[in-house]
Design a protein around this motif. Structure first.
Motif, mmCIF file in Angstrom:
data_model
loop_
_atom_site.group_PDB
_atom_site.id
_atom_site.type_symbol
_atom_site.label_atom_id
_atom_site.label_comp_id
_atom_site.label_asym_id
_atom_site.label_seq_id
_atom_site.Cartn_x
_atom_site.Cartn_y
_atom_site.Cartn_z
ATOM 1 N N GLN A 43 4.440 -4.280 -4.324
ATOM 2 C CA GLN A 43 3.205 -4.134 -3.891
ATOM 3 C C GLN A 43 3.151 -2.736 -2.811
ATOM 4 O O GLN A 43 3.783 -3.077 -2.080
ATOM 5 C CB GLN A 43 2.121 -5.017 -3.882
ATOM 6 N N PHE A 100 1.500 -1.800 0.367
ATOM 7 C CA PHE A 100 0.733 -2.285 1.404
ATOM 8 C C PHE A 100 0.211 -1.264 2.195
ATOM 9 O O PHE A 100 1.027 -0.892 3.207
ATOM 10 C CB PHE A 100 1.298 -3.458 2.226
ATOM 11 N N GLY A 110 -5.616 -4.865 0.942
ATOM 12 C CA GLY A 110 -4.186 -5.178 0.760
ATOM 13 C C GLY A 110 -4.072 -6.764 1.583
ATOM 14 O O GLY A 110 -3.279 -7.591 0.993
ATOM 15 N N LEU A 135 -2.650 -10.073 0.089
ATOM 16 C CA LEU A 135 -1.560 -10.855 0.799
ATOM 17 C C LEU A 135 -1.918 -12.336 0.775
ATOM 18 O O LEU A 135 -0.980 -13.283 0.623
ATOM 19 C CB LEU A 135 -1.212 -10.003 1.756
ATOM 20 N N HIS A 140 6.604 -6.080 -0.678
ATOM 21 C CA HIS A 140 5.692 -5.049 -0.353
ATOM 22 C C HIS A 140 6.636 -3.740 0.279
ATOM 23 O O HIS A 140 7.660 -3.834 0.803
ATOM 24 C CB HIS A 140 4.840 -5.482 0.753
ATOM 25 N N SER A 192 5.404 -0.987 2.623
ATOM 26 C CA SER A 192 4.469 -0.788 3.510
ATOM 27 C C SER A 192 4.422 0.841 3.896
ATOM 28 O O SER A 192 5.449 1.500 4.082
ATOM 29 C CB SER A 192 4.890 -1.624 4.675
ATOM 30 N N ASN A 196 0.107 -0.719 11.370
ATOM 31 C CA ASN A 196 0.798 -1.641 10.480
ATOM 32 C C ASN A 196 2.091 -2.191 10.703
ATOM 33 O O ASN A 196 2.766 -3.278 10.272
ATOM 34 C CB ASN A 196 1.175 -1.122 9.141
ATOM 35 N N TYR A 229 -4.849 -9.793 9.455
ATOM 36 C CA TYR A 229 -4.401 -10.781 8.565
ATOM 37 C C TYR A 229 -4.573 -12.178 9.167
ATOM 38 O O TYR A 229 -4.912 -13.258 8.308
ATOM 39 C CB TYR A 229 -2.846 -10.596 8.420
#
Length: 466
Positions: A23, A25, A31, A35, A47, A49, A55, A340
Motif C-alpha cells: 500500500q 502510505f 492512510g 493502518l 507499505h 511511503s 512521515n 498514528y
C-alpha cells in the motif's frame, strides 16, 4: 455485562515477506486510518511511503514492519505506564503538561534550540524556509508562511483574501476564541451559522441564508480534528464568489485539508498533535499571488526576499522565529507517528465503549478516515446536568475530563457579544455543547491509563443509569 478494555492485537512477524501489492502510505488521516485497522487485526502490511519529512519516523517503522507499532511490545511507540499520581492529582490527567513532548522529543528540541542559539540566528534564518517547505511537502500545497501563532495565521489569511473593516465572515460558534478574534482583528464581524449535528462543524446548507452584501469570506473550522464538509462549504462559497479560509488548527494531516480552501491555517501550540515548545502556526495556499500578500502581511509589509523594502503599506511582525522553526524542523519527522498514536487510541476507545453506544447510554464518535483525533468527544443522551454528573463521578474515580470550549461565541457575556449576538439562536450547536465532554487523548497517553478511563467510564455510566 460491562465490557472491559479492548485487548491490543497481537503483533505480526517482522520477518513476513513483503506484499507484492504494498500500500502507498502518504501519512494523511486516510492512510493512518487504514493502518490502524490493519494493525488491530494483527497485520502489519507492507507499505511504500512517501519521502515527506513529516512521515520519516513512522515510515521507518513501516518499512521494517516493526512490532513496535503495537502497544504490547516492551519498546512500543506508545507511552510507558505513567508515574503514580501525586497528592491531589488525578490518576489519569486530561492533558499533563510535563508529557506534551516525549523524552526523545525533549532532547531533540533542546539540541535544536542549542544550535540556533550558538549560530545567533534566533529571529530570522534558514530554518524558517526549511520548515515551510516541509509543511508544504506534507500537505501537498506549494506555498507556506510559518507564523508566530495560529491566531496570527488566521488574521493574515483573512486580510489577504480581502476581509476588512465592516465586512462579515461566516463561521461556526463552537471554536476556540482565536477564530472569532481573528475576524474582529480585521475589523470585520462574525456571522454565526449552525452546525451539522454529526460532524459538529459548519453546515453548508445553512450558509446561503447567511450571505449578505457585506459577506467577504467563509471560515469553516475542522473541530476536534474532524474535517468539516469542506467540499460542500467550498461549493456554496464559490456560488457567491466568496473565498474560503479554513481553520485547520486541530486537523493537521487530515485527508482533504487544503483541497477546498483558498488558505489553510494551522497551529503548533504545544497542546496540538504536532506541538512545539511555544506558540507557532502557519498558513498555506496553492495561489502564488495570495502567498505573496500573506508573506508581506506576516512581516511588516516587506517584499518577499528583499531586506526592509516595503511592497505594502503595512504588515504584522508575525513570522515564526528561526529558533522555533529549528525546533519544528527537528520534530517534524514525528508528526505522522503522533497522529498514528492518537488514531490507534481513538479506535481502542470506540471498540471498548461500543456497548455503551449500542445501549444509547453514550454517543461515541465514529472511527472515520477524515479525523486527526486532536480531541476525543463523547456526548451524554440527556442534558447538561447529566453530563456534569457523569464527569463528577469520573473525577471521583481519578479520571480528569474536560469541556474544551465551555462557552460558545454568542454566549460570552461581554457588552460587545451581547450587542452583536443577543438574538442569535443556534439550536444544534447549543445542544451539542451542552452534552459534549472530552476524554483524555494525547500523544503521551499510555494504554494502561486508557484502560483506567474505559473501566471508570463503564462504571460511572452504569451507576448513573441504575
Amino acid at each position: 455485562m460491562t465490557a472491559g478494555p479492548a485487548s491490543p492485537a497481537s503483533p505480526a512477524s517482522p520477518a513476513s515477506p513483503p506484499s507484492p501489492t504494498a500500500q502507498r502510505f502518504t501519512g494523511d488521516s486516510a492512510g493512518i486510518h487504514r493502518l490502524v485497522l490493519d494493525l488491530r487485526r494483527g497485520e502489519i502490511p507492507a507499505h511504500v511511503s512517501t519521502q515527506a519529512l513529516a512521515n520519516r519516523t513512522l515510515a521507518g517503522l513501516l518499512d521494517v514492519r516493526s512490532p513496535r507499532l503495537l502497544p504490547s511490545t516492551s519498546d512500543s511507540v506508545f507511552a510507558p505506564e505513567a508515574p503514580p499520581a501525586g497528592p491531589g492529582r488525578p490518576a489519569v490527567p486530561f492533558l499533563p503538561r510535563e508529557r506534551l513532548l516525549t523524552p526523545d522529543e525533549q532532547r531533540t528540541a533542546v539540541a535544536c534550540f542549542a544550535r540556533a542559539l550558538a549560530s545567533g540566528e534566533l529571529t530570522s534564518g534558514p530554518a524558517v524556509a526549511r520548515f515551510e517547505h516541509g509543511l508544504g511537502e506534507f500537505l501537498g500545497l506549494p506555498h507556506a508562511v510559518a507564523t508566530s501563532s495560529g491566531t496570527d495565521a488566521l488574521v493574515i489569511a483573512l486580510l489577504a483574501v480581502g476581509v476588512g473593516r465592516g465586512d462579515e465572515v461566516i463561521m461556526p460558534a463552537n471554536s476556540f476564541a482565536a477564530t472569532e478574534n481573528a475576524v474582529f482583528a480585521c475589523g470585520a464581524l462574525p456571522v454565526l451559522v449552525d452546525v451539522d449535528p454529526e460532524r459538529h462543524t459548519l453546515d453548508p446548507t445553512l450558509i446561503e441564508a447567511a450571505v449578505t452584501p457585506r459577506t467577504r469570506a467563509v471560515l469553516p473550522v475542522h473541530l476536534y480534528g474532524r474535517l468539516a464538509d469542506a467540499a460542500g462549504v467550498y461549493r456554496v462559497a464559490r456560488e457567491h464568489g466568496l473565498p474560503v479560509v479554513e481553520d485547520a488548527c486541530q486537523a493537521i494531516g487530515v485527508a482533504g485539508v487544503g483541497r477546498y480552501a483558498d488558505a489553510t491555517v494551522l497551529s503548533f501550540n504545544p497542546y496540538k498533535n504536532f506541538g512545539l515548545t511555544g506558540k507557532a502556526g502557519a498558513v498555506l495556499t496553492g495561489d502564488s499571488a495570495l502567498h505573496a500578500r500573506m508573506e508581506g502581511l506576516a512581516y511588516h509589509g516587506f517584499a518577499p526576499g528583499e531586506k526592509n523594502v516595503k511592497a505594502g503599506l503595512w504588515g504584522l511582525n508575525a513570522k515564526i522565529d528561526n529558533s522555533t522553526a529549528t525546533v519544528a524542523t527537528g520534530l517534524l519527522p514525528g508528526l505522522t507517528l503522533n497522529n498514528y498514536r492518537r488514531a490507534f487510541l481513538a479506535h481502542r476507545y470506540i471498540e471498548a465503549l461500543a456497548e455503551l453506544g449500542t445501549a444509547g447510554q453514550l454517543h461515541l464518535p465514529a472511527f472515520t478516515d477524515d479525523h486527526a483525533w486532536h480531541l476525543f468527544p463523547v456526548r451524554v443522551p440527556g442534558g447538561e446536568a447529566d453530563r456534569d454528573s457523569l464527569r463528577v463521578r469520573l473525577r471521583e474515580s481519578g479520571i480528569e475530563t474536560d469541556v474544551y470550549y465551555p462557552v460558545l461565541t454568542h454566549q460570552h457575556r461581554t457588552p460587545l457579544h451581547e450587542k452583536l449576538f443577543g438574538d442569535v439562536v443556534l439550536p444544534r450547536t447549543e445542544k451539542l455543547n451542552a452534552t459534549v465532554f472530552h476524554l483524555p487523548l494525547h500523544n503521551g497517553l499510555s494504554v494502561t491509563e486508557q484502560d483506567r478511563v474505559i473501566e471508570a467510564l463503564h462504571a460511572a455510566v452504569h451507576a448513573t443509569t441504575r
